[in-house]
Design a protein around this motif. Structure first.
Motif, PDB file in Angstrom:
ATOM      1  N   VAL A 185     -12.566 -13.599   7.610  1.00 42.25           N
ATOM      2  CA  VAL A 185     -13.238 -14.972   7.574  1.00 42.25           C
ATOM      3  C   VAL A 185     -12.719 -15.848   8.562  1.00 42.25           C
ATOM      4  CG1 VAL A 185     -13.504 -17.116   6.007  1.00 42.25           C
ATOM      5  CG2 VAL A 185     -13.920 -14.669   5.367  1.00 42.25           C
ATOM      6  N   VAL A 186     -11.315 -16.113   8.634  1.00 45.39           N
ATOM      7  CA  VAL A 186     -10.861 -17.114   9.668  1.00 45.39           C
ATOM      8  C   VAL A 186     -11.274 -16.467  11.296  1.00 45.39           C
ATOM      9  CG1 VAL A 186      -8.589 -17.655  10.711  1.00 45.39           C
ATOM     10  CG2 VAL A 186      -8.683 -17.376   8.218  1.00 45.39           C
ATOM     11  N   LEU A 187     -11.166 -15.360  11.473  1.00 47.43           N
ATOM     12  CA  LEU A 187     -11.767 -15.013  12.997  1.00 47.43           C
ATOM     13  C   LEU A 187     -13.026 -15.286  13.162  1.00 47.43           C
ATOM     14  CD1 LEU A 187      -9.902 -11.587  13.197  1.00 47.43           C
ATOM     15  CD2 LEU A 187      -9.072 -13.900  14.644  1.00 47.43           C
ATOM     16  N   GLU A 188     -14.057 -15.193  12.118  1.00 50.93           N
ATOM     17  CA  GLU A 188     -15.362 -15.479  12.296  1.00 50.93           C
ATOM     18  C   GLU A 188     -15.702 -17.010  12.380  1.00 50.93           C
ATOM     19  OE1 GLU A 188     -19.391 -15.282  12.635  1.00 50.93           O
ATOM     20  OE2 GLU A 188     -18.188 -13.623  12.625  1.00 50.93           O
ATOM     21  N   GLN A 189     -14.560 -17.763  11.842  1.00 50.92           N
ATOM     22  CA  GLN A 189     -14.948 -19.320  12.047  1.00 50.92           C
ATOM     23  C   GLN A 189     -14.508 -19.814  13.469  1.00 50.92           C
ATOM     24  OE1 GLN A 189     -16.298 -21.185   9.976  1.00 50.92           O
ATOM     25  NE2 GLN A 189     -16.490 -19.359   8.696  1.00 50.92           N
ATOM     26  N   LEU A 190     -13.451 -19.002  13.873  1.00 52.29           N
ATOM     27  CA  LEU A 190     -12.829 -19.050  15.393  1.00 52.29           C
ATOM     28  C   LEU A 190     -14.050 -18.715  16.306  1.00 52.29           C
ATOM     29  CD1 LEU A 190      -9.288 -18.037  15.014  1.00 52.29           C
ATOM     30  CD2 LEU A 190      -9.957 -20.242  15.499  1.00 52.29           C
ATOM     31  N   ARG A 191     -14.784 -17.544  16.122  1.00 50.77           N
ATOM     32  CA  ARG A 191     -15.634 -17.254  16.949  1.00 50.77           C
ATOM     33  C   ARG A 191     -16.954 -17.936  17.061  1.00 50.77           C
ATOM     34  NH1 ARG A 191     -15.862 -11.878  14.345  1.00 50.77           N
ATOM     35  NH2 ARG A 191     -14.315 -11.558  14.248  1.00 50.77           N
ATOM     36  N   ARG A 192     -17.219 -18.832  15.622  1.00 52.54           N
ATOM     37  CA  ARG A 192     -18.077 -19.783  15.824  1.00 52.54           C
ATOM     38  C   ARG A 192     -17.815 -21.327  16.249  1.00 52.54           C
ATOM     39  NH1 ARG A 192     -21.380 -19.167  10.108  1.00 52.54           N
ATOM     40  NH2 ARG A 192     -21.743 -16.868  10.461  1.00 52.54           N
ATOM     41  N   GLY A 193     -16.646 -21.426  16.708  1.00 50.89           N
ATOM     42  CA  GLY A 193     -16.226 -22.652  17.577  1.00 50.89           C
ATOM     43  C   GLY A 193     -15.242 -23.511  16.630  1.00 50.89           C
ATOM     44  N   ILE A 194     -14.811 -23.251  15.562  1.00 50.91           N
ATOM     45  CA  ILE A 194     -13.973 -24.155  15.006  1.00 50.91           C
ATOM     46  C   ILE A 194     -12.692 -24.202  15.630  1.00 50.91           C
ATOM     47  CG2 ILE A 194     -12.914 -22.452  13.421  1.00 50.91           C
ATOM     48  CD1 ILE A 194     -12.823 -24.453  11.239  1.00 50.91           C
ATOM     49  N   THR A 195     -12.162 -25.378  15.711  1.00 55.49           N
ATOM     50  CA  THR A 195     -10.867 -25.409  16.583  1.00 55.49           C
ATOM     51  C   THR A 195      -9.729 -25.360  15.822  1.00 55.49           C
ATOM     52  OG1 THR A 195     -10.810 -27.883  15.966  1.00 55.49           O
ATOM     53  CG2 THR A 195     -12.063 -27.466  17.928  1.00 55.49           C
ATOM     54  N   PRO A 196      -8.560 -24.983  16.288  1.00 57.06           N
ATOM     55  CA  PRO A 196      -7.331 -24.679  15.762  1.00 57.06           C
ATOM     56  C   PRO A 196      -6.882 -25.909  14.812  1.00 57.06           C
ATOM     57  CG  PRO A 196      -6.920 -23.733  17.844  1.00 57.06           C
ATOM     58  CD  PRO A 196      -8.427 -24.632  18.037  1.00 57.06           C
ATOM     59  N   HIS A 197      -7.056 -27.167  15.209  1.00 56.31           N
ATOM     60  CA  HIS A 197      -6.802 -28.314  14.496  1.00 56.31           C
ATOM     61  C   HIS A 197      -7.832 -28.353  13.263  1.00 56.31           C
ATOM     62  CE1 HIS A 197      -6.823 -32.581  13.105  1.00 56.31           C
ATOM     63  NE2 HIS A 197      -8.048 -32.567  13.367  1.00 56.31           N
ATOM     64  N   TYR A 233       0.063 -27.999   7.602  1.00 63.85           N
ATOM     65  CA  TYR A 233      -0.558 -28.173   8.956  1.00 63.85           C
ATOM     66  C   TYR A 233       0.261 -27.902  10.032  1.00 63.85           C
ATOM     67  CZ  TYR A 233      -3.107 -30.565  12.740  1.00 63.85           C
ATOM     68  OH  TYR A 233      -3.705 -30.917  13.685  1.00 63.85           O
ATOM     69  N   ALA A 234       1.463 -28.282   9.922  1.00 62.46           N
ATOM     70  CA  ALA A 234       2.678 -28.146  10.968  1.00 62.46           C
ATOM     71  C   ALA A 234       2.666 -26.891  11.158  1.00 62.46           C
ATOM     72  CB  ALA A 234       3.823 -29.021  10.845  1.00 62.46           C
ATOM     73  N   ILE A 235       2.549 -25.949  10.021  1.00 60.84           N
ATOM     74  CA  ILE A 235       2.897 -24.597  10.200  1.00 60.84           C
ATOM     75  C   ILE A 235       1.966 -23.675  10.806  1.00 60.84           C
ATOM     76  CG2 ILE A 235       3.320 -22.401   9.241  1.00 60.84           C
ATOM     77  CD1 ILE A 235       5.313 -24.212   7.241  1.00 60.84           C
ATOM     78  N   THR A 236       0.828 -24.115  10.500  1.00 60.20           N
ATOM     79  CA  THR A 236      -0.760 -23.265  10.646  1.00 60.20           C
ATOM     80  C   THR A 236      -1.230 -23.632  12.157  1.00 60.20           C
ATOM     81  OG1 THR A 236      -2.017 -24.841   9.519  1.00 60.20           O
ATOM     82  CG2 THR A 236      -1.263 -22.759   8.268  1.00 60.20           C
ATOM     83  N   ARG A 237      -1.221 -24.805  12.519  1.00 58.55           N
ATOM     84  CA  ARG A 237      -1.897 -25.100  13.593  1.00 58.55           C
ATOM     85  C   ARG A 237      -1.202 -24.433  14.993  1.00 58.55           C
ATOM     86  NH1 ARG A 237      -3.365 -30.908  16.776  1.00 58.55           N
ATOM     87  NH2 ARG A 237      -4.472 -29.911  18.370  1.00 58.55           N
ATOM     88  N   PRO A 238       0.094 -24.365  14.899  1.00 59.47           N
ATOM     89  CA  PRO A 238       0.476 -23.540  16.189  1.00 59.47           C
ATOM     90  C   PRO A 238      -0.200 -22.070  15.863  1.00 59.47           C
ATOM     91  CG  PRO A 238       2.199 -24.793  15.312  1.00 59.47           C
ATOM     92  CD  PRO A 238       1.192 -24.876  14.395  1.00 59.47           C
ATOM     93  N   LEU A 239      -0.002 -21.624  14.766  1.00 58.65           N
ATOM     94  CA  LEU A 239      -0.377 -20.095  14.575  1.00 58.65           C
ATOM     95  C   LEU A 239      -1.945 -19.858  15.129  1.00 58.65           C
ATOM     96  CD1 LEU A 239       1.100 -19.361  10.990  1.00 58.65           C
ATOM     97  CD2 LEU A 239       1.955 -18.638  13.256  1.00 58.65           C
ATOM     98  N   PHE A 240      -2.765 -20.623  14.532  1.00 53.78           N
ATOM     99  CA  PHE A 240      -4.055 -20.611  15.054  1.00 53.78           C
ATOM    100  C   PHE A 240      -4.212 -21.003  16.596  1.00 53.78           C
ATOM    101  CE2 PHE A 240      -5.156 -22.012  10.046  1.00 53.78           C
ATOM    102  CZ  PHE A 240      -5.150 -20.749   9.915  1.00 53.78           C
ATOM    103  N   THR A 241      -3.586 -21.800  17.096  1.00 55.38           N
ATOM    104  CA  THR A 241      -3.809 -22.031  18.455  1.00 55.38           C
ATOM    105  C   THR A 241      -3.353 -20.786  19.267  1.00 55.38           C
ATOM    106  OG1 THR A 241      -3.244 -24.370  18.024  1.00 55.38           O
ATOM    107  CG2 THR A 241      -2.996 -23.518  20.409  1.00 55.38           C
ATOM    108  N   ALA A 242      -2.198 -20.120  18.683  1.00 52.31           N
ATOM    109  CA  ALA A 242      -1.920 -18.846  19.324  1.00 52.31           C
ATOM    110  C   ALA A 242      -3.106 -17.820  19.212  1.00 52.31           C
ATOM    111  CB  ALA A 242      -0.596 -18.374  18.723  1.00 52.31           C
ATOM    112  N   ALA A 243      -3.711 -17.731  18.116  1.00 49.72           N
ATOM    113  CA  ALA A 243      -4.715 -16.775  17.860  1.00 49.72           C
ATOM    114  C   ALA A 243      -5.663 -17.072  18.639  1.00 49.72           C
ATOM    115  CB  ALA A 243      -5.096 -16.806  16.281  1.00 49.72           C
ATOM    116  N   VAL A 244      -6.309 -18.387  18.977  1.00 50.04           N
ATOM    117  CA  VAL A 244      -7.425 -18.814  19.975  1.00 50.04           C
ATOM    118  C   VAL A 244      -6.932 -17.992  21.552  1.00 50.04           C
ATOM    119  CG1 VAL A 244      -8.827 -20.487  20.936  1.00 50.04           C
ATOM    120  CG2 VAL A 244      -8.256 -20.397  18.304  1.00 50.04           C
TER     121      VAL A 244
END
Length: 171
Positions: free
Chosen positions: A17-29, A143-154
């Motif tokens: 689900v998270v990867l699909e949202q990234l594919r659709r253009g949701i930003t790490p923020h 937020y402080a923990i997950t944003r760098p994780l999602f930025t790295a995933a992108v």
């Protein structure tokens, strides 16, 4: 004989689900803010309210509703574990002491149902007050923990896409 592939587990489906949202253009923020806000709302100490809270906050903050409800669902067990400690912590804020022993609750309800309901409402409001104090800190921490994780995933996703577009290395 069943030859169908096994269904992926909850963690794999959640990741998808998270990867699909990234594919659709949701930003790490946006992704981190969605997870942070929905995780705080999922721990709200009043049963049966978190779905509507996530819906309202998602609409107000323009957050991703499917992801909010996924986080809400994943944390429903944690909410059940934390509800009594939050109610007890609410007593530090002045909520009335209320024994949650089933026998004592039954006796109070039989003796004075409206007073028992009012006392229990005070306990719940105390828990909500304590949650309201802790929730902004929780949102900031998640937020402080997950944003760098999602930025790295992108970044990994973009690197893999660039590598795939470049084709095989020349020999």
């Amino acid at each position: 004989m069943n030859t169908a592939a096994p269904k992926p587990g909850l963690w794999a489906r959640s990741r998808n689900v998270v990867l699909e949202q990234l594919r659709r253009g949701i930003t790490p923020h946006q992704l981190a803010l969605t997870v942070a806000v929905s995780s705080a709302l999922a721990l709200f100490p009043a049963l049966g309210t978190t779905t509507l809270l996530c819906l309202a906050a998602g609409a107000a903050l323009r957050l991703n509703h499917p992801l909010m409800q996924l986080v809400n669902y994943l944390l429903s067990g944690v909410q059940l574990l934390l509800i009594l400690p939050l109610w007890k912590a609410g007593q530090w804020l002045g909520a009335p002491a209320f024994s949650l022993s089933l026998d004592e609750v039954k006796a109070r309800v039989e003796a004075a149902p409206w007073q028992a309901l009012a006392d229990f409402g005070g306990v719940m409001l105390g828990g909500i007050g304590f949650w309201a104090i802790c929730a902004p800190v929780w949102v900031a921490l998640v937020y402080a923990i997950t944003r760098p994780l999602f930025t790295a995933a992108v970044a990994r996703r973009l690197a893999a896409a660039a590598e795939a577009a470049a084709g095989p290395p020349a020999a």
